[in-house]
Design a protein around this motif. Structure first.
Motif, PDB file in Angstrom:
ATOM      1  N   CYS A  15      50.621 -28.198   2.000  1.00 18.98           N
ATOM      2  CA  CYS A  15      51.211 -29.456   1.760  1.00 18.98           C
ATOM      3  C   CYS A  15      49.638 -29.973   2.977  1.00 18.98           C
ATOM      4  O   CYS A  15      50.232 -30.467   4.122  1.00 18.98           O
ATOM      5  CB  CYS A  15      52.154 -29.574   1.162  1.00 18.98           C
ATOM      6  SG  CYS A  15      52.242 -30.943  -0.132  1.00 18.98           S
ATOM      7  N   LEU A  16      49.178 -30.784   2.134  1.00 21.96           N
ATOM      8  CA  LEU A  16      48.882 -32.198   3.529  1.00 21.96           C
ATOM      9  C   LEU A  16      49.611 -33.008   3.268  1.00 21.96           C
ATOM     10  O   LEU A  16      49.472 -33.680   1.597  1.00 21.96           O
ATOM     11  CB  LEU A  16      46.831 -31.903   3.283  1.00 21.96           C
ATOM     12  CG  LEU A  16      46.634 -32.982   4.054  1.00 21.96           C
ATOM     13  CD1 LEU A  16      46.071 -32.832   5.373  1.00 21.96           C
ATOM     14  CD2 LEU A  16      45.369 -33.637   3.542  1.00 21.96           C
ATOM     15  N   VAL A  17      49.933 -33.584   4.098  1.00 18.49           N
ATOM     16  CA  VAL A  17      50.682 -34.792   3.707  1.00 18.49           C
ATOM     17  C   VAL A  17      49.755 -36.403   4.597  1.00 18.49           C
ATOM     18  O   VAL A  17      49.968 -35.838   5.456  1.00 18.49           O
ATOM     19  CB  VAL A  17      52.257 -34.639   4.468  1.00 18.49           C
ATOM     20  CG1 VAL A  17      52.849 -36.023   3.490  1.00 18.49           C
ATOM     21  CG2 VAL A  17      52.855 -33.745   3.275  1.00 18.49           C
ATOM     22  N   GLY A  18      50.085 -37.213   4.167  1.00 16.76           N
ATOM     23  CA  GLY A  18      49.522 -38.806   4.698  1.00 16.76           C
ATOM     24  C   GLY A  18      50.850 -39.516   4.803  1.00 16.76           C
ATOM     25  O   GLY A  18      51.539 -40.148   3.678  1.00 16.76           O
ATOM     26  N   ASN A  19      51.430 -39.804   5.966  1.00 16.40           N
ATOM     27  CA  ASN A  19      52.465 -40.048   6.248  1.00 16.40           C
ATOM     28  C   ASN A  19      52.079 -42.065   6.509  1.00 16.40           C
ATOM     29  O   ASN A  19      51.045 -42.107   6.777  1.00 16.40           O
ATOM     30  CB  ASN A  19      53.683 -39.688   7.105  1.00 16.40           C
ATOM     31  CG  ASN A  19      54.774 -40.616   6.711  1.00 16.40           C
ATOM     32  OD1 ASN A  19      54.948 -41.012   5.633  1.00 16.40           O
ATOM     33  ND2 ASN A  19      55.564 -40.714   8.703  1.00 16.40           N
ATOM     34  N   LYS A  20      53.294 -42.992   6.547  1.00 18.43           N
ATOM     35  CA  LYS A  20      53.164 -44.409   6.432  1.00 18.43           C
ATOM     36  C   LYS A  20      52.592 -44.893   5.489  1.00 18.43           C
ATOM     37  O   LYS A  20      51.609 -46.015   6.445  1.00 18.43           O
ATOM     38  CB  LYS A  20      53.417 -44.400   7.821  1.00 18.43           C
ATOM     39  CG  LYS A  20      53.243 -43.681   8.964  1.00 18.43           C
ATOM     40  CD  LYS A  20      53.328 -44.136  10.326  1.00 18.43           C
ATOM     41  CE  LYS A  20      54.000 -43.287  10.844  1.00 18.43           C
ATOM     42  NZ  LYS A  20      53.862 -43.365  13.252  1.00 18.43           N
TER      43      LYS A  20
ATOM     44  N   VAL B 237      42.905 -44.270   6.295  1.00 17.05           N
ATOM     45  CA  VAL B 237      41.768 -42.921   6.131  1.00 17.05           C
ATOM     46  C   VAL B 237      42.264 -43.111   4.456  1.00 17.05           C
ATOM     47  O   VAL B 237      43.451 -43.219   3.770  1.00 17.05           O
ATOM     48  CB  VAL B 237      42.863 -41.766   6.291  1.00 17.05           C
ATOM     49  CG1 VAL B 237      42.800 -40.080   5.527  1.00 17.05           C
ATOM     50  CG2 VAL B 237      42.958 -41.401   7.955  1.00 17.05           C
ATOM     51  N   GLY B 238      41.564 -43.046   3.627  1.00 18.95           N
ATOM     52  CA  GLY B 238      41.496 -43.252   2.088  1.00 18.95           C
ATOM     53  C   GLY B 238      41.891 -42.103   1.339  1.00 18.95           C
ATOM     54  O   GLY B 238      41.870 -40.846   1.933  1.00 18.95           O
ATOM     55  N   THR B 239      42.566 -43.007   0.388  1.00 18.91           N
ATOM     56  CA  THR B 239      43.553 -41.361   0.219  1.00 18.91           C
ATOM     57  C   THR B 239      42.467 -40.218  -1.154  1.00 18.91           C
ATOM     58  O   THR B 239      42.556 -39.901  -0.918  1.00 18.91           O
ATOM     59  CB  THR B 239      44.592 -42.494  -1.677  1.00 18.91           C
ATOM     60  OG1 THR B 239      45.270 -43.179  -0.588  1.00 18.91           O
ATOM     61  CG2 THR B 239      44.864 -41.265  -2.572  1.00 18.91           C
ATOM     62  N   GLU B 240      41.347 -40.940  -1.955  1.00 22.20           N
ATOM     63  CA  GLU B 240      40.209 -40.231  -2.140  1.00 22.20           C
ATOM     64  C   GLU B 240      39.823 -39.295  -1.454  1.00 22.20           C
ATOM     65  O   GLU B 240      39.303 -37.772  -1.326  1.00 22.20           O
ATOM     66  CB  GLU B 240      39.522 -40.590  -2.903  1.00 22.20           C
ATOM     67  CG  GLU B 240      39.997 -41.884  -4.258  1.00 22.20           C
ATOM     68  CD  GLU B 240      41.213 -40.714  -4.965  1.00 22.20           C
ATOM     69  OE1 GLU B 240      40.793 -39.033  -5.002  1.00 22.20           O
ATOM     70  OE2 GLU B 240      41.687 -41.330  -5.131  1.00 22.20           O
ATOM     71  N   GLU B 241      39.794 -40.292  -0.030  1.00 21.09           N
ATOM     72  CA  GLU B 241      38.616 -38.453   1.444  1.00 21.09           C
ATOM     73  C   GLU B 241      40.135 -37.578   1.671  1.00 21.09           C
ATOM     74  O   GLU B 241      39.525 -36.499   1.148  1.00 21.09           O
ATOM     75  CB  GLU B 241      38.655 -39.758   2.624  1.00 21.09           C
ATOM     76  CG  GLU B 241      38.293 -39.174   3.907  1.00 21.09           C
ATOM     77  CD  GLU B 241      38.689 -39.909   4.834  1.00 21.09           C
ATOM     78  OE1 GLU B 241      38.918 -40.627   4.922  1.00 21.09           O
ATOM     79  OE2 GLU B 241      37.884 -38.830   5.918  1.00 21.09           O
ATOM     80  N   ALA B 242      41.468 -37.808   1.175  1.00 21.98           N
ATOM     81  CA  ALA B 242      41.721 -36.722   1.608  1.00 21.98           C
ATOM     82  C   ALA B 242      41.978 -35.873   0.709  1.00 21.98           C
ATOM     83  O   ALA B 242      42.195 -34.994   0.878  1.00 21.98           O
ATOM     84  CB  ALA B 242      43.289 -37.950   2.496  1.00 21.98           C
ATOM     85  N   ARG B 243      42.366 -36.486  -0.771  1.00 16.54           N
ATOM     86  CA  ARG B 243      42.625 -35.468  -1.549  1.00 16.54           C
ATOM     87  C   ARG B 243      41.714 -34.770  -2.290  1.00 16.54           C
ATOM     88  O   ARG B 243      41.209 -33.818  -2.244  1.00 16.54           O
ATOM     89  CB  ARG B 243      42.325 -36.847  -2.982  1.00 16.54           C
ATOM     90  CG  ARG B 243      42.744 -35.967  -3.637  1.00 16.54           C
ATOM     91  CD  ARG B 243      43.077 -36.878  -5.430  1.00 16.54           C
ATOM     92  NE  ARG B 243      43.724 -37.979  -5.560  1.00 16.54           N
ATOM     93  CZ  ARG B 243      45.140 -38.614  -5.161  1.00 16.54           C
ATOM     94  NH1 ARG B 243      45.948 -37.342  -5.945  1.00 16.54           N
ATOM     95  NH2 ARG B 243      45.036 -39.657  -5.168  1.00 16.54           N
ATOM     96  N   SER B 244      40.158 -35.454  -1.368  1.00 15.10           N
ATOM     97  CA  SER B 244      39.089 -34.380  -1.793  1.00 15.10           C
ATOM     98  C   SER B 244      39.491 -33.188  -0.775  1.00 15.10           C
ATOM     99  O   SER B 244      38.606 -32.287  -1.513  1.00 15.10           O
ATOM    100  CB  SER B 244      37.680 -34.980  -2.141  1.00 15.10           C
ATOM    101  OG  SER B 244      37.600 -35.672  -1.062  1.00 15.10           O
TER     102      SER B 244
END
Ligand code: GDP
Length: 181
Positions: free
Chosen positions: A119-124, A139-146
């Protein structure tokens, strides 16, 4: 009871220990001393069985591997035999996503895709306010999600500070592990 080993990986200070602390103790302590060595905690959650809706308790054994950033050679010891990995980055630090991606590569090379739920987790995310002048998001949400979709990872943006989405990480990992146990 089903038990699953879960490890945390990621750059230092992205909030790995804070996420575990939030999940296990449901609290956040800005001044908690950072973990030295590895901390070991366990926590149970309930998962639903798909057909009859009955609930089953599963237990996570959580290995919070502080110092892995410096002692990278020790990391394989932690993730060996792991069932799940949280690969954490800080949404306000672009570098930390790059580091997270290198952890994902290492896990896929050394452990293999089939044996591990990642699971990739973007915190803060509490530091992000799209409307504010001092929005700290890097870091944009969509960048990380894709990226996560491409790599077939679960993905959540969370805040250990407010608790947003922290429980959900473990719930969805738990359900996925339980499904494929
Ligand atoms: P670790 O080194 O990855 O285990 O990171 P820590 O859990 O020790 O956290 C590093 C720093 O980030 C600490 O000062 C925490 O208080 C802070 N921190 C952790 N999670 C959050 C969060 O969700 N929001 C904010 N604003 N700060 C956080």
């Amino acid at each position: 009871m089903f038990q699953f080993k879960l490890v945390l990986l990621g750059d230092s200070s992205v909030g790995k220990s804070s996420i575990v602390y939030r999940f296990v103790k449901n609290s956040f302590d800005e001044f908690r001393e950072s973990t030295i060595g590895a901390a070991f905690l366990s926590q149970t959650i309930k998962v639903k069985e798909s057909d009859d809706g009955e609930e089953t308790v599963i237990k996570f054994e959580i290995w919070d591997t502080a110092g892995q950033e410096r002692y990278k050679s020790l990391a394989p010891m932690y993730y060996r035999n792991a069932n799940a990995a949280l690969v954490v980055y800080d949404v306000t630090q672009q570098d930390s996503l790059v580091k997270a991606q290198s952890w994902v590569n290492e896990l896929k090379n050394k452990v293999g895709d089939d044996d591990l739920v990642i699971c990739l987790v973007g915190n803060k995310v509490d530091l992000c306010d799209e409307d504010a002048e001092d929005n700290k998001r890097a870091v944009g949400t969509e960048e990380a999600r894709s990226y996560a979709n491409e790599q077939n990872l679960l993905f959540y943006e969370v805040s250990a500070k407010t608790g947003l989405n922290v429980q959900q990480i473990f719930q969805s990992i738990g359900e996925k592990l339980f499904e494929t146990k």
